[in-house]
Design a protein around this motif. Structure first.
Motif, PDB file in Angstrom:
ATOM      1  N   PRO A   1       0.820  -1.221   0.000  1.00 36.77           N
ATOM      2  CA  PRO A   1       0.000   0.000   0.000  1.00 36.77           C
ATOM      3  C   PRO A   1       0.856   1.274   0.000  1.00 36.77           C
ATOM      4  O   PRO A   1       0.435   2.302  -0.526  1.00 36.77           O
ATOM      5  N   GLU A   2       2.065   1.186   0.562  1.00 38.40           N
ATOM      6  CA  GLU A   2       2.959   2.361   0.543  1.00 38.40           C
ATOM      7  C   GLU A   2       3.267   2.764  -0.902  1.00 38.40           C
ATOM      8  O   GLU A   2       3.318   3.943  -1.239  1.00 38.40           O
ATOM      9  N   ASP A   3       3.498   1.749  -1.755  1.00 37.47           N
ATOM     10  CA  ASP A   3       3.787   2.043  -3.165  1.00 37.47           C
ATOM     11  C   ASP A   3       2.592   2.721  -3.821  1.00 37.47           C
ATOM     12  O   ASP A   3       2.737   3.667  -4.590  1.00 37.47           O
ATOM     13  N   SER A   4       1.401   2.197  -3.502  1.00 45.39           N
ATOM     14  CA  SER A   4       0.188   2.805  -4.071  1.00 45.39           C
ATOM     15  C   SER A   4       0.008   4.240  -3.574  1.00 45.39           C
ATOM     16  O   SER A   4      -0.402   5.116  -4.329  1.00 45.39           O
ATOM     17  N   ALA A   5       0.307   4.450  -2.291  1.00 47.27           N
ATOM     18  CA  ALA A   5       0.142   5.799  -1.725  1.00 47.27           C
ATOM     19  C   ALA A   5       1.005   6.790  -2.505  1.00 47.27           C
ATOM     20  O   ALA A   5       0.572   7.900  -2.831  1.00 47.27           O
ATOM     21  N   ALA A   6       2.231   6.369  -2.834  1.00 44.81           N
ATOM     22  CA  ALA A   6       3.126   7.263  -3.586  1.00 44.81           C
ATOM     23  C   ALA A   6       2.633   7.434  -5.022  1.00 44.81           C
ATOM     24  O   ALA A   6       2.650   8.540  -5.572  1.00 44.81           O
ATOM     25  N   LEU A   7       2.173   6.350  -5.622  1.00 45.03           N
ATOM     26  CA  LEU A   7       1.736   6.394  -7.019  1.00 45.03           C
ATOM     27  C   LEU A   7       0.546   7.344  -7.204  1.00 45.03           C
ATOM     28  O   LEU A   7       0.530   8.192  -8.094  1.00 45.03           O
ATOM     29  N   TYR A   8      -0.457   7.195  -6.348  1.00 44.13           N
ATOM     30  CA  TYR A   8      -1.683   7.988  -6.520  1.00 44.13           C
ATOM     31  C   TYR A   8      -1.631   9.322  -5.750  1.00 44.13           C
ATOM     32  O   TYR A   8      -2.532  10.132  -5.874  1.00 44.13           O
ATOM     33  N   GLY A   9      -0.616   9.508  -4.925  1.00 43.98           N
ATOM     34  CA  GLY A   9      -0.444  10.776  -4.211  1.00 43.98           C
ATOM     35  C   GLY A   9      -1.484  11.024  -3.135  1.00 43.98           C
ATOM     36  O   GLY A   9      -1.727  12.165  -2.745  1.00 43.98           O
ATOM     37  N   ILE A  10      -2.088   9.948  -2.620  1.00 43.90           N
ATOM     38  CA  ILE A  10      -3.223  10.132  -1.691  1.00 43.90           C
ATOM     39  C   ILE A  10      -2.830  10.928  -0.445  1.00 43.90           C
ATOM     40  O   ILE A  10      -3.641  11.679   0.095  1.00 43.90           O
ATOM     41  N   ARG A  11      -1.572  10.808  -0.027  1.00 46.66           N
ATOM     42  CA  ARG A  11      -1.192  11.553   1.190  1.00 46.66           C
ATOM     43  C   ARG A  11      -0.918  13.015   0.871  1.00 46.66           C
ATOM     44  O   ARG A  11      -0.844  13.837   1.778  1.00 46.66           O
ATOM     45  N   ASN A  12      -0.758  13.335  -0.404  1.00 47.37           N
ATOM     46  CA  ASN A  12      -0.544  14.741  -0.774  1.00 47.37           C
ATOM     47  C   ASN A  12      -1.880  15.468  -0.908  1.00 47.37           C
ATOM     48  O   ASN A  12      -2.067  16.531  -0.345  1.00 47.37           O
ATOM     49  N   TRP A  13      -2.815  14.882  -1.679  1.00 46.97           N
ATOM     50  CA  TRP A  13      -4.089  15.593  -1.861  1.00 46.97           C
ATOM     51  C   TRP A  13      -5.103  15.251  -0.778  1.00 46.97           C
ATOM     52  O   TRP A  13      -6.104  15.938  -0.630  1.00 46.97           O
ATOM     53  N   GLY A  14      -4.837  14.180  -0.016  1.00 49.62           N
ATOM     54  CA  GLY A  14      -5.833  13.714   0.952  1.00 49.62           C
ATOM     55  C   GLY A  14      -5.928  14.583   2.200  1.00 49.62           C
ATOM     56  O   GLY A  14      -6.860  14.439   2.990  1.00 49.62           O
ATOM     57  N   ALA A  15      -4.987  15.505   2.378  1.00 45.56           N
ATOM     58  CA  ALA A  15      -5.015  16.454   3.503  1.00 45.56           C
ATOM     59  C   ALA A  15      -5.176  15.753   4.849  1.00 45.56           C
ATOM     60  O   ALA A  15      -5.785  16.296   5.767  1.00 45.56           O
ATOM     61  N   GLY A  16      -4.674  14.540   4.934  1.00 50.95           N
ATOM     62  CA  GLY A  16      -4.780  13.806   6.195  1.00 50.95           C
ATOM     63  C   GLY A  16      -6.116  13.105   6.366  1.00 50.95           C
ATOM     64  O   GLY A  16      -6.304  12.333   7.296  1.00 50.95           O
TER      65      GLY A  16
END
Ligand SMILES: Cc1ncc(COP(=O)(O)O)c(C=O)c1O
Length: 634
Positions: A11-26
């Motif tokens: 899931p860490e790889d997916s998080a980086a790929l889709y940028g969820i932690r960048n646009w997800g605002a937490g």
């Protein structure tokens, strides 16, 4: 990517790929099971709930995809973050005015949203902005505590009278004058009803801002008063003995302004107008800086159109500091700051969830073992490229062969099967070229488009025009990603097509690896298993702008509240439009349609085309369809 990297995907790889932690605002993240979770902070720690669990819960309540999911907590938190950030900025700067937020109803007029917003906003006296009579009516019913009511837009006599009566009820209601004509009517109605209004003036600032809505400012913008008109308004108010009513300056620089320096420049100019009005003798007291606070859809943190180069705290501090810096030297008291943040208040709280119905692959279906002697030369050439073991494929040559075959087909000199053989061979050669390209950076530029050209088309159960109109109208990009399977490497690239029979009904711009790409990494579909995607941050502007293209109506809506213990409650469910509903919206009467169809089946019985039993089945199916969902149902 190496095979090992694919196999060890996390899931860490997916998080980086889709940028969820960048646009997800937490608010959005992935759990260890590879599912997207919504994260809500509580005093006792944050609670995470998988969106897949929410989908299951909603489906158990009888609603199928597509679904608009509202997460109440995120609206609540966004509102308090905005108010608290202004409170901090004001305290830190020693600013003596207060912050008075208002929500512009046009950004999301849905009853459920306004009900939640006014309930959550009550503790901050968060007000409403109305730009039409309909919005005014709903605002008058929903506004809580002493929230401000800002009246923008063109106002006729009914609009003005209702606003004046609202004032009499004790609502702090500002009439923002947008044109000299409307001022004359306001003065006349105020005198006639004996009610002195609170008046604001909307000005056109000349500072240009970057972003998608740059036409909101400048001389040719359709909103607000020119400087000459502003002076005339002051004179008219003075003559009418009503200059004391002028207490607010309004200026809206635009929506989704990515660059904080542009905002500072606009605020500074607005302050000059404010100071000018004070010098004219107007009491003033309120500076309304409109909307513009951007949402970082891309998660890049820079001045890209779909991003912003500032935090919420930076924004609040900039408004407060710029105002103080402009007015302090003139010894003008700090005004109460009003903002009309819409997008940033509601964007995070709504998501569109939908399932994938089918896929179109751009891969050969069947390849000839050997071309026929009689086959045209382009087929032989393609076959050689397909079987040759050369490391670099001449993709341009392959394209020429395919196009030559199409021309021959159009001239009637090749058969359907020959054309099909050429197309299959071409796809095989293109696939080979693409794989070579991936491991060789130095290939010609024309191959760059191959990825897009060979990407799958995933058919989603949704309508762009109903649910995401801004992606079509103004090239807005929203974060999109699968809701699950993030323990597996997404092994396909796809564009998304919706259910409408319209070539614009598609999503083909995605945030991937901090960039905008033409294809989205997705997982291959599995038989008998739903594949679910989510479009995030779409709570602003989309719902009411959506239309009935191809007669796809409103989706089902569910509103959930996340609890501190990680459970969730479904607070509200609203069934989407039925087919009968959407037909009525375009002036058909479902009863009439049913009756006309019923007569047709009777006639068919009379003519012996169907028997009575068949007639009964057909009529029942017609009636069931009128009551059914407009989207694809399994
Ligand atoms: C007058 C006015 N106020 C507020 C807004 C909301 O702007 P935003 O969504 O950028 O906060 C708009 C939208 O364009 C607007 O026209």
């Amino acid at each position: 990517m190496t095979t090992a990297a694919r196999q060890n995907w996390t899931p860490e790889d997916s998080a980086a790929l889709y940028g969820i932690r960048n646009w997800g605002a937490g608010f959005f993240d992935l759990n260890d099971q590879g599912e997207v979770v919504v994260k809500v902070p509580f005093p006792e720690g944050s609670a995470s709930v998988s969106l897949m669990d929410i989908v299951t819960g909603i489906e158990q309540r009888g609603h199928v995809m597509p679904l608009l999911l509202r997460i109440e907590n995120l609206l609540d938190i966004s509102l308090s973050q905005l108010n608290e950030a202004f409170r901090r900025a004001i305290t830190d700067a020693g600013y003596t005015g207060t912050y008075r937020g208002v929500f512009p109803i046009k950004v999301n007029q849905q009853c459920q949203v306004i009900e939640e917003l006014t309930a959550f906003g009550a503790r901050y006296s968060h007000g409403l902005e109305a730009g039409s009579k309909a919005e005014l009516l709903l605002a008058l019913a929903h506004l809580k505590n002493d929230g401000l009511l800002i009246l923008n837009g063109s106002k006729d006599r009914e609009f003005i009278d209702l606003g004046l009566w609202a004032d009499k009820l004790g609502i702090r209601c500002f009439f923002v004058v947008e044109s000299p004509k409307e001022l004359a009517l306001l003065i006349e109605r105020s005198k006639s009803l004996g009610i002195r209004p609170l008046i604001g003036v909307r000005v056109k600032v000349s500072s240009k801002v970057g972003g998608l809505w740059t036409e909101t400012t400048g001389d040719r913008s359709s909103f607000g008063l020119s400087t000459a008109q502003l002076v005339a308004v002051v004179d008219t108010l003075r003559q009418a003995g009503m200059l004391d009513c002028l207490q607010l300056l309004h200026c809206h620089l635009g929506s989704q302004i990515p660059d904080l320096d542009d905002i500072r420049a606009g605020v500074n100019e607005a302050c000059r107008f404010y100071a000018g009005l004070v010098a004219e003798g107007a009491p003033m007291g309120y500076l309304d800086l409109g909307g513009g606070l951007a949402v970082d859809y891309m998660g890049a943190g820079d001045n890209h159109l779909q991003s912003r180069n500032y935090t919420l705290d930076d924004y609040c501090a900039a408004l407060v500091a710029t105002t103080a810096k402009a007015l302090d030297p003139l010894k003008i008291a700090h005004p109460n700051l009003v903002t009309e943040s819409g997008r940033a208040t509601v964007a995070y709280s709504s998501l569109l969830l939908f399932n994938i119905l089918d896929v179109m692959r751009f891969a050969p279906i069947a390849l000839p073992e050997q071309p026929d002697e009689a086959d045209p030369e382009p087929i032989h050439a393609l076959f050689r490229m397909h079987t040759d073991d050369q490391s670099i494929v001449d993709y341009t040559e392959a394209l020429k062969c395919r196009d030559a075959m199409r021309a021959l087909f159009r001239n009637g000199t090749t058969s359907l099967r020959q054309r099909a053989a050429a197309e299959n061979l071409f796809l095989a050669v293109a696939g080979k070229a693409f794989h070579t390209q991936q491991s060789n950076d130095a290939l010609p530029a024309e191959l760059a488009e191959l990825k897009q050209g060979l990407a799958d088309i995933y058919y989603g159960n949704f309508s762009v025009f109903q649910s995401l109109p801004d992606t079509w109208a103004i090239d807005q990009v929203f974060p999109v990603m699968p809701l699950h399977r993030h323990t597996e490497c997404p092994d396909r690239e796809a564009t998304l097509s919706d259910l409408t029979c319209d070539c614009d009904g598609k999503l083909d711009r995605f945030f991937v690896e901090n960039d905008i790409r033409g294809t989205l990494p997705v997982h291959g579909l599995r038989d008998g298993e739903n594949y679910l995607l989510g479009v995030f941050l779409m709570g602003a502007y989309q719902e009411t702008l959506g239309d009935l293209h191809n007669l796809f109506g409103d989706t089902h809506v569910a509103s959930v509240r996340i609890n501190a213990n990680g459970s969730f409650d479904v607070m509200k469910e609203i069934s989407g439009d039925t087919i009968g509903d959407v037909l009525e919206m375009v002036e058909y009467r479902a009863d009439d349609l049913f009756e006309t169809f019923r007569e047709r089946t009777e006639e068919a019985v009379r003519q012996g085309k169907i028997n009575i039993r068949e007639r009964q089945t057909i009529v029942e199916e017609y009636a069931a369809n009128l009551r059914g969902y407009t989207y694809y149902e399994d």
